[in-house]
Design a protein around this motif. Structure first.
Motif, PDB file in Angstrom:
ATOM      1  N   ARG A 111       0.832  -1.205   0.000  1.00  0.00           N
ATOM      2  CA  ARG A 111       0.000   0.000   0.000  1.00  0.00           C
ATOM      3  C   ARG A 111       0.871   1.261   0.000  1.00  0.00           C
ATOM      4  NH1 ARG A 111      -5.379   0.958   1.858  1.00  0.00           N
ATOM      5  NH2 ARG A 111      -5.484  -1.203   2.582  1.00  0.00           N
ATOM      6  N   ARG A 112       1.927   1.271   0.814  1.00  0.00           N
ATOM      7  CA  ARG A 112       2.781   2.463   0.891  1.00  0.00           C
ATOM      8  C   ARG A 112       3.463   2.739  -0.443  1.00  0.00           C
ATOM      9  NH1 ARG A 112       3.879   0.256   6.041  1.00  0.00           N
ATOM     10  NH2 ARG A 112       5.735  -0.817   5.234  1.00  0.00           N
ATOM     11  N   ARG A 113       4.008   1.695  -1.064  1.00  0.00           N
ATOM     12  CA  ARG A 113       4.693   1.914  -2.343  1.00  0.00           C
ATOM     13  C   ARG A 113       3.710   2.331  -3.430  1.00  0.00           C
ATOM     14  NH1 ARG A 113      10.287  -0.926  -3.501  1.00  0.00           N
ATOM     15  NH2 ARG A 113      11.035  -1.222  -1.368  1.00  0.00           N
ATOM     16  N   ALA A 114       2.524   1.788  -3.395  1.00  0.00           N
ATOM     17  CA  ALA A 114       1.526   2.169  -4.394  1.00  0.00           C
ATOM     18  C   ALA A 114       1.133   3.632  -4.229  1.00  0.00           C
ATOM     19  CB  ALA A 114       0.303   1.263  -4.269  1.00  0.00           C
ATOM     20  N   HIS A 115       0.965   4.061  -2.989  1.00  0.00           N
ATOM     21  CA  HIS A 115       0.615   5.464  -2.738  1.00  0.00           C
ATOM     22  C   HIS A 115       1.714   6.387  -3.246  1.00  0.00           C
ATOM     23  CE1 HIS A 115       0.581   9.132  -0.168  1.00  0.00           C
ATOM     24  NE2 HIS A 115      -0.711   9.105  -0.467  1.00  0.00           N
ATOM     25  N   ARG A 116       2.979   6.020  -3.015  1.00  0.00           N
ATOM     26  CA  ARG A 116       4.090   6.851  -3.472  1.00  0.00           C
ATOM     27  C   ARG A 116       4.110   6.918  -4.995  1.00  0.00           C
ATOM     28  NH1 ARG A 116       8.263   3.996  -1.588  1.00  0.00           N
ATOM     29  NH2 ARG A 116       7.754   4.693   0.528  1.00  0.00           N
ATOM     30  N   SER A 173      -3.487  -7.377 -11.013  1.00  0.00           N
ATOM     31  CA  SER A 173      -4.826  -6.774 -11.031  1.00  0.00           C
ATOM     32  C   SER A 173      -4.895  -5.542 -10.142  1.00  0.00           C
ATOM     33  CB  SER A 173      -5.864  -7.805 -10.565  1.00  0.00           C
ATOM     34  OG  SER A 173      -5.834  -8.951 -11.379  1.00  0.00           O
ATOM     35  N   LEU A 174      -4.179  -5.553  -9.038  1.00  0.00           N
ATOM     36  CA  LEU A 174      -4.230  -4.424  -8.112  1.00  0.00           C
ATOM     37  C   LEU A 174      -3.643  -3.164  -8.753  1.00  0.00           C
ATOM     38  CD1 LEU A 174      -4.852  -3.362  -5.268  1.00  0.00           C
ATOM     39  CD2 LEU A 174      -2.566  -4.129  -4.575  1.00  0.00           C
ATOM     40  N   ALA A 175      -2.535  -3.308  -9.476  1.00  0.00           N
ATOM     41  CA  ALA A 175      -1.927  -2.142 -10.122  1.00  0.00           C
ATOM     42  C   ALA A 175      -2.906  -1.496 -11.102  1.00  0.00           C
ATOM     43  CB  ALA A 175      -0.643  -2.559 -10.837  1.00  0.00           C
ATOM     44  N   ASP A 180       2.878  -1.158 -11.476  1.00  0.00           N
ATOM     45  CA  ASP A 180       3.314  -2.552 -11.610  1.00  0.00           C
ATOM     46  C   ASP A 180       4.736  -2.710 -11.093  1.00  0.00           C
ATOM     47  OD1 ASP A 180       2.931  -5.260 -12.502  1.00  0.00           O
ATOM     48  OD2 ASP A 180       4.284  -4.806 -14.143  1.00  0.00           O
ATOM     49  N   VAL A 181       5.599  -1.768 -11.449  1.00  0.00           N
ATOM     50  CA  VAL A 181       6.983  -1.815 -10.968  1.00  0.00           C
ATOM     51  C   VAL A 181       7.025  -1.629  -9.460  1.00  0.00           C
ATOM     52  CG1 VAL A 181       9.215  -0.654 -11.052  1.00  0.00           C
ATOM     53  CG2 VAL A 181       7.924  -1.035 -13.166  1.00  0.00           C
ATOM     54  N   ALA A 182       6.243  -0.680  -8.953  1.00  0.00           N
ATOM     55  CA  ALA A 182       6.260  -0.411  -7.517  1.00  0.00           C
ATOM     56  C   ALA A 182       5.772  -1.613  -6.706  1.00  0.00           C
ATOM     57  CB  ALA A 182       5.388   0.808  -7.214  1.00  0.00           C
ATOM     58  N   VAL A 183       4.675  -2.228  -7.151  1.00  0.00           N
ATOM     59  CA  VAL A 183       4.148  -3.395  -6.429  1.00  0.00           C
ATOM     60  C   VAL A 183       5.124  -4.565  -6.510  1.00  0.00           C
ATOM     61  CG1 VAL A 183       2.295  -5.118  -6.393  1.00  0.00           C
ATOM     62  CG2 VAL A 183       1.751  -2.703  -6.728  1.00  0.00           C
ATOM     63  N   ALA A 184       5.704  -4.768  -7.704  1.00  0.00           N
ATOM     64  CA  ALA A 184       6.668  -5.867  -7.853  1.00  0.00           C
ATOM     65  C   ALA A 184       7.872  -5.659  -6.941  1.00  0.00           C
ATOM     66  CB  ALA A 184       7.114  -5.979  -9.313  1.00  0.00           C
ATOM     67  N   ASP A 185       8.341  -4.415  -6.861  1.00  0.00           N
ATOM     68  CA  ASP A 185       9.478  -4.135  -5.969  1.00  0.00           C
ATOM     69  C   ASP A 185       9.115  -4.415  -4.513  1.00  0.00           C
ATOM     70  OD1 ASP A 185      11.044  -3.433  -8.089  1.00  0.00           O
ATOM     71  OD2 ASP A 185      10.734  -1.265  -7.864  1.00  0.00           O
ATOM     72  N   SER A 186       7.911  -4.080  -4.118  1.00  0.00           N
ATOM     73  CA  SER A 186       7.516  -4.314  -2.727  1.00  0.00           C
ATOM     74  C   SER A 186       7.401  -5.802  -2.429  1.00  0.00           C
ATOM     75  CB  SER A 186       6.183  -3.616  -2.438  1.00  0.00           C
ATOM     76  OG  SER A 186       5.122  -4.230  -3.156  1.00  0.00           O
ATOM     77  N   LEU A 187       6.984  -6.575  -3.397  1.00  0.00           N
ATOM     78  CA  LEU A 187       6.850  -8.018  -3.177  1.00  0.00           C
ATOM     79  C   LEU A 187       8.197  -8.713  -3.097  1.00  0.00           C
ATOM     80  CD1 LEU A 187       3.828  -8.905  -5.492  1.00  0.00           C
ATOM     81  CD2 LEU A 187       3.846  -8.620  -3.010  1.00  0.00           C
ATOM     82  N   ARG A 188       9.267  -8.031  -3.484  1.00  0.00           N
ATOM     83  CA  ARG A 188      10.596  -8.623  -3.381  1.00  0.00           C
ATOM     84  C   ARG A 188      11.185  -8.489  -1.978  1.00  0.00           C
ATOM     85  NH1 ARG A 188      11.488  -5.815  -8.388  1.00  0.00           N
ATOM     86  NH2 ARG A 188      11.491  -7.248 -10.146  1.00  0.00           N
TER      87      ARG A 188
END
Length: 1019
Positions: free
Chosen positions: A769-774, A812-814, A841-849
């Motif tokens: 959520r934080r990375r997506a908001h940023r 789907s979330l992105a 998509d990049v932000a969510v993928a980075d957070s999942l790492r």
């Protein structure tokens, strides 16, 4: 006289001796003449011939009888007895055959004699009762197979022929006898040995059961694996029943390859088993019940159509290791484009940096200085003899006047932006400081220098992007592709940097004259058109689409065995097609055009860089994958692929007969296994005559281990640890899958653990959520509250943490956040949604790492265990309800399994799983039947292996001695099966909690006690 008298004492007169000899000779001649000439000699010769012929017939008969007896009780394991040690460990069957031939021949010769009148002729071999005597006797017997073993050539040395006339020995000879008998005993034994050898071969050791089992298991595993991936309620991809049925099919194929035909009863049972298994698979039943053997095994002696063909494997299912999997560049190209847009402008990898690089100019001041006049510089004059010079300082006062002199010319490739000339007068004042003791004294002087100075402000176009070098025109004038500044502002910027900031023209000229000019060079970037970024981005979008079309097709078996690296292949292809993809013009239409190509190169390089990083990750994971294979005896992924390739190894066309010519001849062999179908269940004597009565007999034992039954656990951790950097934690996607799958059975203890898992998943989503908001804040003009509202609205589309986490993992979330953010904008734009989606998509993928989005393995595994227990409990409550069992499989089928070839998040193009399959089996009795060598016309010879103890009266005392054992035809082999399915969904694997599935009396088949004495042969 005296001496003569003494010599004549005790002497017979010579005349008398002659008379006696003459009379004796006449008497003997008369006697002989009265009985017929040479009667004794001719009778002995005839008797010798008759006895010799009888011995040959006796030997021929003994060989036939001994061969049939040896086939009925073949010694394959010599006994640890004095007589068992007569047989060598290397070839006990042939040694036992030689011993039987000797004993049968001795019996036959004892009953064979020729008599005529008083003349008797007999043939004999030396009596032997002790082991030493028998060893020497066996040494006189040589056995050789001829015509492919369809006939025996037997040679016996030192066969004694004796002729007597009454009590008198008339003649004796030692002869060697050789006979050739048409009996296929050696052919049967050799084929049985070859059959057993093939049964014990692994896939890479040559044609045999391991290779055929591999060929039969792959279609089953791939069909069921794809069925599970497609949503069918399959909880166990490779189960005991599948291993059992494919093993029996492979056994029948091996029989046909060795003997020319397979067991008719086995083919019938196999057809039944295949039908039964198909019904169970279709109805989602997976139980192993005790009625299986009765359903698939026909009763003994039932007539079977021997021409029934074995069910074929072709066309069983479309999914196959031979299929092609297309791996494209699209995911990474999209990520690379989003990365270019979101990178800091200071980074060389950003889109802004690529565009800015096309507007780079290297500027400098070209100067000239000519001294036109000067006064001499005064020398210091000490005030006195004791004064010492301690310091010298010079001050300059310039006077600058205009001039019309020519300034320096620009160099090759340079553009002169400005130039000026000046006359410069430098009035210099010098001051000397003197000291004497504690006294100080200052003196000074002056002089003047005159200079003519020329200055040219020049610049050269020096873009530092990666675009191919081409002429660029126009330059330093408005126009070009977008009609923008096109470096027209650069001369003014250069003048400001190099002239104005150094005091102006006069100051620069004075500094040149004084040789004190500070800055002569500078790098200046021209202004870029306001629409350059959007124009270049549109061009990059088209290039990304072209990149997305680039793909490589790889064989599914190479993906499943980790022996292909698609990212590496794609990186090579993009490098090879670099020029065509960049597609630079022959001449750039201004700096904007070059900036566009710079951006193209940057996107292509970023895509290749991501591919190469994935390729390196693939190789590291491949090494760990190989370590996992090593635990089950597979040397490397390459060895695993070779196993897969053996499926297509063409088998030699079997002949239905063993070839042979007279004195042998073609031999047709019919194998007859008991049980005809080897099952993991107990088989009774009434179903298989070879099974000992009243003893449990399990002819087959199996074990199959699913290496990646779930994405965590003892085996999977070794591979997935590289993705999470913590083997005690699992990925968010895995935890979310288990959370969602546990919903249908969530009550009691399941609910308790499920709530804890739900809280952990929700906490992990906070980082997403934080990375997506940023990303929304940086990619839009929304305020902080508006960005938070857009993210919250997207999160609320999924009702629970599990489904939200899955949406984050699958992209789907992105998309949902991008759409929600665009609704909050003043003027919604579809293109802006796409751009923001890629950024998210990049932000969510980075957070999942990151480790913050992983979940404790204990929570996941405990929830999964309790969920399975509850599901199995429900199934046991409705054990007779096939629909209930189907619901059980459907529940368990929601559990993720398998190993992503490129772990999430990342370049995920397949999920693989591996099964190690081991089979061990033993026929209670295995018989080879043939009409050749039968004792009676229309009969049959049988070669029988049933595990019985072979006993024989060797020493003639009326009691049988133990020679050894007739070993059952048994085998053990293993293979490895790898399956690859497309990405996402639930992957592929056994999810019923039984990753190590064992069937029968593992690890040994047969009776409950694997002791020959405890598991006797049937009567």
């Amino acid at each position: 006289m005296t001496r003569l008298a003494e010599d004549r004492r005790a002497r017979v007169p010579f005349a008398l001796l002659g008379v006696l000899l003459l009379v004796g000779a006449s008497t003997y001649a008369a006697a002989v003449t009265s009985q017929g000439p040479n009667r004794i000699d001719r009778g002995a010769a005839a008797a010798m011939d008759r006895a010799s012929a009888g011995s040959t017939a006796a030997l021929r008969s003994a060989v036939g009888e001994a061969a049939r007896a040896a086939a009925a009780e073949p010694v394959t394991d010599p006994g640890a007895t004095p007589y068992g040690r007569l047989l060598s460990d290397r070839r006990p069957f042939r040694d036992a055959l030689r011993l039987r031939i000797y004993l049968r021949l001795r019996e036959r010769l004892d009953a064979t004699r020729y008599r005529r009148g008083s003349v008797t002729a007999v043939a004999s071999v030396p009596a032997a009762t002790t082991p030493a005597e028998l060893r020497r006797a066996m040494g006189r017997v040589a056995v050789t197979g001829v015509e492919n073993g369809t006939a025996l050539r037997v040679t016996v040395r030192n066969l004694t022929l004796t002729v007597r006339d009454g009590e008198r020995l008339a003649a004796r000879e030692n002869r060697t006898r050789t006979v050739t008998v048409s009996t296929p005993v050696l052919a049967l034994h050799d084929r049985a040995s070859a059959f057993e050898t093939r049964l014990n071969r692994r896939p890479l050791e040559g044609p045999g059961l391991g290779r055929r089992l591999t060929a039969r298991l792959y279609p089953v595993a791939w069909a069921r694996g794809y069925g599970q991936y497609g949503g069918l309620p399959i909880a166990n991809v490779v189960g005991t029943r599948h291993v059992e049925t494919t093993t029996n099919g492979a056994l029948l194929e091996t029989q046909r390859a060795v003997f020319g035909r397979s067991d008719p009863a086995g083919r019938r049972a196999m057809r039944r088993a295949t039908l039964e298994l198909g019904v169970e698979d279709v109805t989602a039943a997976s139980s192993v019940d005790g009625k299986w053997a009765k359903r698939v095994l026909p009763r003994p002696n039932r007539r079977v159509n021997a021409s029934t063909e074995l069910p074929g494997r072709r066309g069983a299912s479309a999914p196959s290791p031979d299929r092609r999997i297309g791996v494209d560049v699209a995911p990474l190209a999209g990520r690379a484009l989003a990365g270019l847009r979101t990178e800091s402008p200071r980074s060389n990898r950003s889109l802004d940096a690529a565009l800015r690089a096309a507007y780079r100019v290297e500027a400098s001041l070209r100067t000239s200085r000519e001294r036109t006049g000067h006064e001499p510089r005064p020398d210091p004059d000490p005030p006195g003899p004791e004064w010492h010079l301690t310091d010298t300082s010079v001050a300059t006062d310039p006077t600058v006047e205009s001039s019309v002199e020519t300034a320096p010319a620009a160099g090759d490739g340079e553009r002169r932006f400005d130039s000026f000339s000046r006359h410069v007068i430098l009035d210099r004042r010098i001051k000397w400081t003197w000291e004497r003791g504690n006294d100080t004294l200052t003196t000074g002087g002056t002089w003047t220098e005159r200079y003519r100075v020329g200055v040219a402000v020049v610049g050269s176009y020096a873009p530092n992007g990666s675009a191919p070098d081409r002429p660029t025109a126009p330059r330093f004038a408005r126009g070009g592709a977008l009609g923008g500044p096109n470096l027209a502002d650069v001369p003014e910027k250069v003048a400001t940097r190099l002239v104005d900031r150094q005091g102006g023209r006069d100051a620069v000229a004075a500094a040149v004259a004084n040789a004190s000019l500070d800055t002569t060079e500078a790098v200046v970037y021209g202004d870029r058109p306001s629409d350059l970024r959007s124009w270049a981005y549109a061009d990059l979008t088209r290039l990304r689409e072209r990149l997305a079309d680039r793909s490589v097709e790889v064989r599914a078996d190479r993906v499943a065995t980790y022996t292909v690296n698609p990212p590496a292949k794609l990186a090579i292809e993009l490098r090879e097609r670099r020029a065509a993809l960049v597609d630079p013009p022959e001449r750039y239409r201004g700096a904007a055009d070059r900036a566009r190509v710079n951006a193209r190169v940057a996107l292509l390089d970023a895509t290749i860089d991501r591919l190469e990083r994935r390729a390196r990750t693939h190789e590291r994971t491949r090494e760990t994958f190989g370590d996992v294979l090593g635990r089950v005896g597979v040397e490397s992924p390459r060895s695993l692929r070779r196993m897969v390739e053996t499926r297509h190894t063409p088998a030699a066309s079997p002949r239905d007969r063993i070839a042979g010519s007279p004195p042998g001849g073609p031999v047709g062999v019919v194998p007859d296994g008991s049980p005809a179908y080897l099952t993991v269940e107990s088989v009774s004597h009434d179903r298989a005559r070879g099974v000992p009565p009243s003893r449990p007999y399990r002819p087959l034992s199996t074990r199959n281990v699913n290496l990646f039954a779930v994405p965590y656990g003892d085996t999977a951790d070794a591979v997935s640890a590289s993705a999470t950097d913590d083997p005690s934690r699992v990925r968010l996607r895995t935890a979310a899958r288990v959370l969602v799958a546990s919903g249908p059975v969530a009550n009691g203890s399941v609910s308790e653990r499920r709530r804890a898992l739900s809280r952990a998943v929700a906490a992990s989503l906070d980082g997403v959520r934080r990375r997506a908001h940023r990303a929304v804040r940086n990619g839009t003009r929304l305020t902080r509250p508006e960005a938070e509202a857009a993210v919250a609205a997207a999160f609320d589309r999924w009702p629970d943490p599990g489904r939200r986490a899955l949406a984050a993992a699958n992209g789907s979330l992105a998309r949902a956040i991008a759409v929600a953010a665009d609704r909050g904008a003043a003027t919604p734009q579809p293109e802006r949604v796409d751009r923001l989606e890629r950024r998210l998509d990049v932000a969510v993928a980075d957070s999942l790492r990151t480790d913050t989005t992983t979940v404790a393995e204990g929570l996941v595994s405990e929830t999964l265990t309790r969920m399975r227990d509850r599901a199995l409990e429900r199934a046991s409550e409705a054990a007779t309800d096939r629909l209930a069992r189907g619901r059980l499989n459907e529940t368990l089928g929601a559990v993720p399994a398998g190993f992503p070839v490129a772990p999430v998040p990342g370049y995920w193009y397949a999920t693989v799983n591996v099964w190690e399959v081991q089979v061990r089996g033993a026929y209670a009795r295995f018989t080879l039947r043939t009409r050749r060598g039968a004792p009676t016309p229309g009969g049959a010879s049988r070669y029988v292996r049933d595990g019985s103890t072979v006993r024989l009266d060797v020493d003639g005392d009326g009691r049988d001695e133990r020679l050894g054992r007739d070993e059952r035809v048994d085998f053990r082999t293993r293979t490895v099966v790898a399956v690859a399915v497309p990405p996402y969904r639930n992957g592929v694997g056994d999810v019923d909690g039984d990753a190590d599935e064992r069937g029968g009396s593992w690890p040994e088949p047969g009776c409950t006690s694997w002791n020959p004495d405890a598991c006797p042969a049937a009567d």
